[in-house]
Design a protein around this motif. Structure first.
Motif, short mmCIF file in Angstrom:
data_model
loop_
_atom_site.label_atom_id
_atom_site.label_comp_id
_atom_site.label_asym_id
_atom_site.label_seq_id
_atom_site.Cartn_x
_atom_site.Cartn_y
_atom_site.Cartn_z
N SER A 57 2.57 10.32 2.59
CA SER A 57 1.97 8.99 2.45
C SER A 57 0.83 8.85 3.44
O SER A 57 1.06 8.86 4.65
CB SER A 57 3.02 7.90 2.72
OG SER A 57 2.40 6.62 2.76
N ASN A 114 -0.64 6.36 4.48
CA ASN A 114 -0.44 5.22 5.38
C ASN A 114 0.37 5.59 6.62
O ASN A 114 0.35 4.87 7.62
CB ASN A 114 0.26 4.08 4.65
CG ASN A 114 -0.62 3.45 3.59
OD1 ASN A 114 -1.83 3.45 3.71
ND2 ASN A 114 -0.01 2.91 2.55
N ALA A 115 1.06 6.72 6.57
CA ALA A 115 1.88 7.15 7.71
C ALA A 115 1.03 7.48 8.93
O ALA A 115 1.55 7.54 10.05
CB ALA A 115 2.74 8.34 7.32
N GLU A 137 -0.83 5.69 10.48
CA GLU A 137 -0.77 4.56 11.40
C GLU A 137 0.47 4.60 12.28
O GLU A 137 0.58 3.84 13.25
CB GLU A 137 -0.80 3.24 10.62
CG GLU A 137 -2.02 3.06 9.74
CD GLU A 137 -3.30 2.97 10.55
OE1 GLU A 137 -3.24 2.50 11.71
OE2 GLU A 137 -4.36 3.38 10.03
N CYS A 138 1.43 5.46 11.95
CA CYS A 138 2.70 5.54 12.68
C CYS A 138 2.68 6.62 13.76
O CYS A 138 3.70 6.89 14.38
CB CYS A 138 3.85 5.81 11.71
SG CYS A 138 3.98 4.63 10.36
N ALA A 173 8.25 2.28 12.69
CA ALA A 173 7.15 2.04 11.76
C ALA A 173 7.29 2.92 10.52
O ALA A 173 7.02 2.47 9.40
CB ALA A 173 5.81 2.31 12.46
N LEU A 174 7.71 4.16 10.71
CA LEU A 174 7.93 5.04 9.57
C LEU A 174 9.05 4.51 8.67
O LEU A 174 8.97 4.63 7.43
CB LEU A 174 8.26 6.46 10.05
CG LEU A 174 7.10 7.25 10.65
CD1 LEU A 174 7.60 8.49 11.37
CD2 LEU A 174 6.09 7.64 9.56
N ARG A 188 9.90 1.32 8.32
CA ARG A 188 9.36 0.16 7.59
C ARG A 188 8.51 0.61 6.40
O ARG A 188 8.56 0.01 5.32
CB ARG A 188 8.53 -0.71 8.54
CG ARG A 188 9.38 -1.55 9.50
CD ARG A 188 8.53 -2.49 10.33
NE ARG A 188 9.37 -3.37 11.12
CZ ARG A 188 9.89 -4.51 10.69
NH1 ARG A 188 9.62 -4.91 9.45
NH2 ARG A 188 10.64 -5.25 11.47
N LEU A 189 7.75 1.68 6.61
CA LEU A 189 6.94 2.21 5.52
C LEU A 189 7.83 2.74 4.40
O LEU A 189 7.57 2.50 3.21
CB LEU A 189 6.04 3.33 6.06
CG LEU A 189 5.06 3.97 5.07
CD1 LEU A 189 4.05 2.95 4.56
CD2 LEU A 189 4.33 5.14 5.75
N ALA A 190 8.90 3.42 4.76
CA ALA A 190 9.81 3.98 3.77
C ALA A 190 10.52 2.89 2.98
O ALA A 190 10.88 3.09 1.82
CB ALA A 190 10.82 4.89 4.45
N ARG A 230 9.34 -0.20 2.32
CA ARG A 230 8.40 -1.27 1.96
C ARG A 230 8.75 -1.94 0.63
O ARG A 230 8.38 -3.10 0.40
CB ARG A 230 6.96 -0.73 1.91
CG ARG A 230 6.74 0.41 0.94
CD ARG A 230 5.37 1.05 1.15
NE ARG A 230 5.11 2.15 0.25
CZ ARG A 230 5.55 3.40 0.44
NH1 ARG A 230 6.29 3.67 1.51
NH2 ARG A 230 5.25 4.37 -0.41
N ASN A 289 8.61 -6.80 3.55
CA ASN A 289 8.59 -6.82 5.02
C ASN A 289 9.57 -7.81 5.63
O ASN A 289 10.17 -7.55 6.67
CB ASN A 289 7.17 -7.12 5.51
CG ASN A 289 6.22 -5.95 5.31
OD1 ASN A 289 6.65 -4.80 5.24
ND2 ASN A 289 4.93 -6.24 5.19
#
Length: 276
Positions: free
Chosen positions: A199, A201-202, A204-205, A221-222, A224-226, A228, A232
Protein backbone atom coordinates in the motif's frame (compact mmCIF):
# COMPACT_ATOMS: atom_id res chain seq x y z
CA UNK A 1 -2.08 3.95 36.39
CA UNK A 2 -2.18 0.45 37.86
CA UNK A 3 -4.66 -1.23 40.12
CA UNK A 4 -4.06 -4.49 41.96
CA UNK A 5 -6.79 -7.12 42.02
CA UNK A 6 -6.54 -9.63 44.86
CA UNK A 7 -7.70 -13.14 44.03
CA UNK A 8 -6.98 -16.31 46.01
CA UNK A 9 -4.58 -14.29 48.22
CA UNK A 10 -2.46 -13.48 45.18
CA UNK A 11 -2.13 -10.36 43.09
CA UNK A 12 -2.92 -9.69 39.46
CA UNK A 13 -1.23 -6.52 38.15
CA UNK A 14 -3.72 -4.90 35.78
CA UNK A 15 -3.49 -1.75 33.67
CA UNK A 16 -6.29 0.79 33.87
CA UNK A 17 -6.61 0.64 30.11
CA UNK A 18 -9.25 -0.42 27.69
CA UNK A 19 -12.13 0.81 25.56
CA UNK A 20 -15.42 2.01 26.99
CA UNK A 21 -17.54 -0.65 25.32
CA UNK A 22 -20.86 -1.71 26.78
CA UNK A 23 -21.35 -5.45 27.06
CA UNK A 24 -17.70 -6.54 27.02
CA UNK A 25 -14.83 -6.83 29.47
CA UNK A 26 -11.26 -5.98 28.44
CA UNK A 27 -8.25 -6.68 30.64
CA UNK A 28 -4.55 -5.85 30.10
CA UNK A 29 -2.05 -7.36 32.51
CA UNK A 30 1.30 -5.87 33.52
CA UNK A 31 4.69 -7.23 34.56
CA UNK A 32 3.99 -6.97 38.28
CA UNK A 33 7.54 -5.80 38.93
CA UNK A 34 8.00 -3.28 41.73
CA UNK A 35 11.65 -3.02 40.72
CA UNK A 36 12.29 -4.45 37.24
CA UNK A 37 16.05 -4.52 37.79
CA UNK A 38 16.08 -6.30 41.14
CA UNK A 39 12.87 -8.25 41.58
CA UNK A 40 13.28 -11.59 43.32
CA UNK A 41 11.04 -13.20 40.70
CA UNK A 42 12.76 -12.60 37.33
CA UNK A 43 9.59 -13.46 35.40
CA UNK A 44 7.09 -11.27 37.26
CA UNK A 45 3.49 -11.91 36.20
CA UNK A 46 4.55 -13.70 33.03
CA UNK A 47 1.79 -15.56 31.19
CA UNK A 48 3.89 -17.12 28.42
CA UNK A 49 4.77 -20.81 28.49
CA UNK A 50 7.76 -20.52 26.13
CA UNK A 51 10.14 -18.14 27.91
CA UNK A 52 11.79 -20.49 30.42
CA UNK A 53 9.46 -19.74 33.32
CA UNK A 54 8.06 -22.53 35.50
CA UNK A 55 5.00 -23.97 33.76
CA UNK A 56 3.40 -24.52 37.15
CA UNK A 57 3.78 -20.83 37.99
CA UNK A 58 2.50 -19.77 34.57
CA UNK A 59 -0.57 -21.98 34.89
CA UNK A 60 -1.29 -20.60 38.38
CA UNK A 61 -1.16 -17.04 37.01
CA UNK A 62 -3.37 -17.98 34.08
CA UNK A 63 -5.88 -19.49 36.49
CA UNK A 64 -6.02 -16.20 38.38
CA UNK A 65 -6.62 -14.30 35.15
CA UNK A 66 -9.34 -16.75 34.18
CA UNK A 67 -11.09 -16.22 37.50
CA UNK A 68 -10.90 -12.46 37.03
CA UNK A 69 -12.35 -12.73 33.52
CA UNK A 70 -15.13 -14.96 34.84
CA UNK A 71 -14.85 -17.50 32.03
CA UNK A 72 -12.42 -20.05 30.58
CA UNK A 73 -9.70 -18.36 28.52
CA UNK A 74 -8.73 -19.39 24.99
CA UNK A 75 -4.92 -19.21 24.80
CA UNK A 76 -3.31 -19.51 21.36
CA UNK A 77 -0.02 -20.77 19.96
CA UNK A 78 0.87 -17.53 18.15
CA UNK A 79 3.13 -17.86 15.12
CA UNK A 80 3.07 -14.40 13.47
CA UNK A 81 0.57 -15.60 10.89
CA UNK A 82 -2.94 -14.79 9.71
CA UNK A 83 -5.04 -17.72 10.95
CA UNK A 84 -8.21 -16.86 12.90
CA UNK A 85 -9.54 -19.49 15.33
CA UNK A 86 -13.29 -19.59 15.90
CA UNK A 87 -13.84 -20.47 19.58
CA UNK A 88 -17.22 -22.01 20.30
CA UNK A 89 -17.05 -24.31 23.32
CA UNK A 90 -15.51 -24.29 26.77
CA UNK A 91 -13.28 -27.13 25.58
CA UNK A 92 -11.62 -24.62 23.23
CA UNK A 93 -10.06 -23.01 26.30
CA UNK A 94 -6.68 -24.65 26.74
CA UNK A 95 -5.69 -25.99 30.15
CA UNK A 96 -2.30 -27.19 31.30
CA UNK A 97 -0.91 -30.07 29.25
CA UNK A 98 -3.13 -29.55 26.20
CA UNK A 99 -2.09 -28.17 22.83
CA UNK A 100 -3.47 -24.70 22.03
CA UNK A 101 -4.72 -23.83 18.55
CA UNK A 102 -2.05 -22.52 16.16
CA UNK A 103 -3.47 -19.12 15.29
CA UNK A 104 -2.81 -15.42 15.75
CA UNK A 105 -6.40 -14.39 16.32
CA UNK A 106 -9.61 -15.77 17.75
CA UNK A 107 -13.31 -14.97 17.50
CA UNK A 108 -16.17 -15.77 19.86
CA UNK A 109 -19.90 -15.06 20.01
CA UNK A 110 -20.22 -16.86 23.35
CA UNK A 111 -20.32 -15.15 26.74
CA UNK A 112 -18.90 -18.37 28.21
CA UNK A 113 -15.40 -17.81 26.82
CA UNK A 114 -12.70 -15.15 27.09
CA UNK A 115 -10.07 -14.57 24.39
CA UNK A 116 -6.41 -13.83 25.08
CA UNK A 117 -3.47 -12.47 23.13
CA UNK A 118 0.05 -12.52 24.59
CA UNK A 119 2.60 -9.92 23.54
CA UNK A 120 5.89 -8.27 24.45
CA UNK A 121 6.22 -5.55 21.76
CA UNK A 122 3.84 -6.91 19.11
CA UNK A 123 0.47 -5.20 18.80
CA UNK A 124 -2.58 -6.70 20.57
CA UNK A 125 -5.92 -5.66 19.10
CA UNK A 126 -9.38 -6.53 20.43
CA UNK A 127 -12.64 -6.17 18.53
CA UNK A 128 -16.35 -6.05 19.27
CA UNK A 129 -19.30 -6.28 16.87
CA UNK A 130 -22.42 -4.27 17.68
CA UNK A 131 -25.99 -4.67 16.47
CA UNK A 132 -27.91 -1.73 15.02
CA UNK A 133 -29.31 -1.11 18.50
CA UNK A 134 -25.86 -1.06 20.11
CA UNK A 135 -25.86 -4.54 21.63
CA UNK A 136 -22.52 -6.35 21.72
CA UNK A 137 -22.82 -9.51 19.61
CA UNK A 138 -19.33 -10.98 19.58
CA UNK A 139 -15.66 -10.30 20.18
CA UNK A 140 -12.27 -11.03 18.65
CA UNK A 141 -8.62 -10.68 19.64
CA UNK A 142 -5.58 -10.52 17.36
CA UNK A 143 -1.79 -10.61 17.64
CA UNK A 144 -0.08 -8.33 15.12
CA UNK A 145 3.66 -8.30 14.80
CA UNK A 146 4.85 -6.75 11.56
CA UNK A 147 4.68 -10.09 9.72
CA UNK A 148 1.11 -10.83 10.78
CA UNK A 149 0.12 -7.24 10.16
CA UNK A 150 1.53 -7.41 6.64
CA UNK A 151 -0.20 -10.76 6.08
CA UNK A 152 -3.55 -9.18 6.98
CA UNK A 153 -4.35 -10.68 10.38
CA UNK A 154 -6.24 -7.61 11.60
CA UNK A 155 -8.64 -7.32 8.67
CA UNK A 156 -9.03 -11.11 8.67
CA UNK A 157 -10.08 -10.91 12.33
CA UNK A 158 -12.56 -8.11 11.67
CA UNK A 159 -14.03 -9.97 8.71
CA UNK A 160 -14.34 -13.21 10.68
CA UNK A 161 -16.17 -11.35 13.44
CA UNK A 162 -18.36 -9.58 10.88
CA UNK A 163 -19.34 -12.92 9.37
CA UNK A 164 -19.89 -14.61 12.75
CA UNK A 165 -22.22 -11.82 13.90
CA UNK A 166 -23.86 -11.03 10.57
CA UNK A 167 -23.01 -7.33 10.65
CA UNK A 168 -21.05 -5.07 8.25
CA UNK A 169 -17.49 -4.03 9.05
CA UNK A 170 -18.67 -0.53 9.93
CA UNK A 171 -20.42 -2.02 12.99
CA UNK A 172 -17.16 -3.39 14.38
CA UNK A 173 -14.93 -1.45 16.74
CA UNK A 174 -11.23 -2.13 17.36
CA UNK A 175 -9.00 -1.16 20.28
CA UNK A 176 -5.19 -1.27 20.07
CA UNK A 177 -3.34 -2.22 23.24
CA UNK A 178 0.26 -1.55 24.35
CA UNK A 179 2.95 -2.26 21.73
CA UNK A 180 6.38 -1.08 20.68
CA UNK A 181 6.21 2.62 19.89
CA UNK A 182 7.15 4.48 16.70
CA UNK A 183 10.36 5.86 18.22
CA UNK A 184 11.58 2.39 19.26
CA UNK A 185 10.63 0.08 16.41
CA UNK A 186 13.64 0.11 14.10
CA UNK A 187 13.27 -2.14 11.05
CA UNK A 188 15.23 -2.90 7.91
CA UNK A 189 14.56 -1.73 4.38
CA UNK A 190 12.89 -5.06 3.54
CA UNK A 191 10.08 -4.31 6.02
CA UNK A 192 9.65 -0.78 4.69
CA UNK A 193 9.47 -1.97 1.08
CA UNK A 194 7.10 -4.85 1.91
CA UNK A 195 4.49 -2.49 3.34
CA UNK A 196 4.93 0.28 0.78
CA UNK A 197 4.63 -2.18 -2.10
CA UNK A 198 1.45 -3.49 -0.52
CA UNK A 199 0.00 0.00 0.00
CA UNK A 200 1.67 3.25 -1.12
CA UNK A 201 -0.04 5.03 1.82
CA UNK A 202 2.12 2.99 4.19
CA UNK A 203 5.04 5.32 3.46
CA UNK A 204 3.48 7.73 5.96
CA UNK A 205 3.95 5.09 8.69
CA UNK A 206 7.76 5.11 8.43
CA UNK A 207 10.54 7.57 9.17
CA UNK A 208 14.24 7.23 8.30
CA UNK A 209 16.26 5.75 11.14
CA UNK A 210 19.63 6.90 12.44
CA UNK A 211 21.44 4.15 10.53
CA UNK A 212 21.62 3.78 6.77
CA UNK A 213 18.96 1.42 5.45
CA UNK A 214 17.00 1.50 8.70
CA UNK A 215 13.52 2.90 9.34
CA UNK A 216 11.35 3.64 12.35
CA UNK A 217 7.98 1.94 11.88
CA UNK A 218 4.71 3.01 13.48
CA UNK A 219 2.75 -0.19 14.21
CA UNK A 220 -0.27 1.77 15.37
CA UNK A 221 -0.43 3.76 12.15
CA UNK A 222 0.03 0.61 10.07
CA UNK A 223 -2.81 -1.03 12.01
CA UNK A 224 -5.10 1.92 11.37
CA UNK A 225 -4.27 1.68 7.68
CA UNK A 226 -5.02 -2.04 7.68
CA UNK A 227 -8.37 -1.47 9.40
CA UNK A 228 -9.45 1.57 7.41
CA UNK A 229 -12.56 -0.31 6.17
CA UNK A 230 -13.94 -0.09 9.73
CA UNK A 231 -13.86 3.70 9.62
CA UNK A 232 -11.45 5.88 11.61
CA UNK A 233 -13.93 6.55 14.40
CA UNK A 234 -14.16 2.81 15.11
CA UNK A 235 -10.43 2.39 15.75
CA UNK A 236 -9.32 3.33 19.26
CA UNK A 237 -6.28 3.01 21.52
CA UNK A 238 -2.58 3.14 20.77
CA UNK A 239 0.05 5.63 21.83
CA UNK A 240 2.14 3.51 24.22
CA UNK A 241 5.66 2.11 23.93
CA UNK A 242 6.41 -1.22 25.60
CA UNK A 243 10.16 -0.72 25.12
CA UNK A 244 10.32 2.44 27.24
CA UNK A 245 7.39 1.77 29.58
CA UNK A 246 8.31 -0.77 32.29
CA UNK A 247 4.66 -1.56 33.01
CA UNK A 248 4.79 -4.13 30.22
CA UNK A 249 7.15 -6.84 29.06
CA UNK A 250 9.30 -5.97 26.05
CA UNK A 251 11.27 -8.53 24.05
CA UNK A 252 13.45 -5.79 22.55
CA UNK A 253 14.19 -4.24 25.94
CA UNK A 254 15.03 -7.69 27.25
CA UNK A 255 17.50 -8.18 24.43
CA UNK A 256 19.11 -4.83 25.21
CA UNK A 257 19.43 -5.78 28.89
CA UNK A 258 20.45 -9.38 28.25
CA UNK A 259 17.46 -10.87 30.08
CA UNK A 260 14.57 -13.08 29.03
CA UNK A 261 11.28 -11.22 28.61
CA UNK A 262 7.97 -12.56 29.82
CA UNK A 263 4.62 -12.01 28.09
CA UNK A 264 1.62 -9.96 29.17
CA UNK A 265 -1.93 -10.59 28.03
CA UNK A 266 -4.72 -8.54 26.52
CA UNK A 267 -8.06 -10.27 27.03
CA UNK A 268 -11.64 -9.69 25.98
CA UNK A 269 -14.94 -11.33 26.86
CA UNK A 270 -18.51 -10.87 25.71
CA UNK A 271 -20.51 -10.41 28.91
CA UNK A 272 -23.83 -12.11 29.65
CA UNK A 273 -26.74 -9.73 29.07
CA UNK A 274 -27.59 -9.51 32.76
CA UNK A 275 -23.98 -8.46 33.54
CA UNK A 276 -23.62 -6.00 30.68
Amino acid sequence: MTTTLKKLNKEIPVSQLGPDWKGVKVLVTETGFDNPQGNANPYGFNLGTHVGDSLTHVQARRSLVEKEMGAPVVWLNQVHGCEVFEARLASDAMSSGTTPPVADASVSVSCNLALAIMTADCLPVVFVAFSNSGKALGVAAAHAGWRGLHAGVLLASARALSQACGVPLMQIKAWMGPAIGPHSFEVGAEVFHAFVQQSPNAIECFKPGDKSGKYLADLYALARLALRELGNSNIEGGGWDTVTDPRWFSHRRGQQQGVQSGRFATLIRLLPEHAA
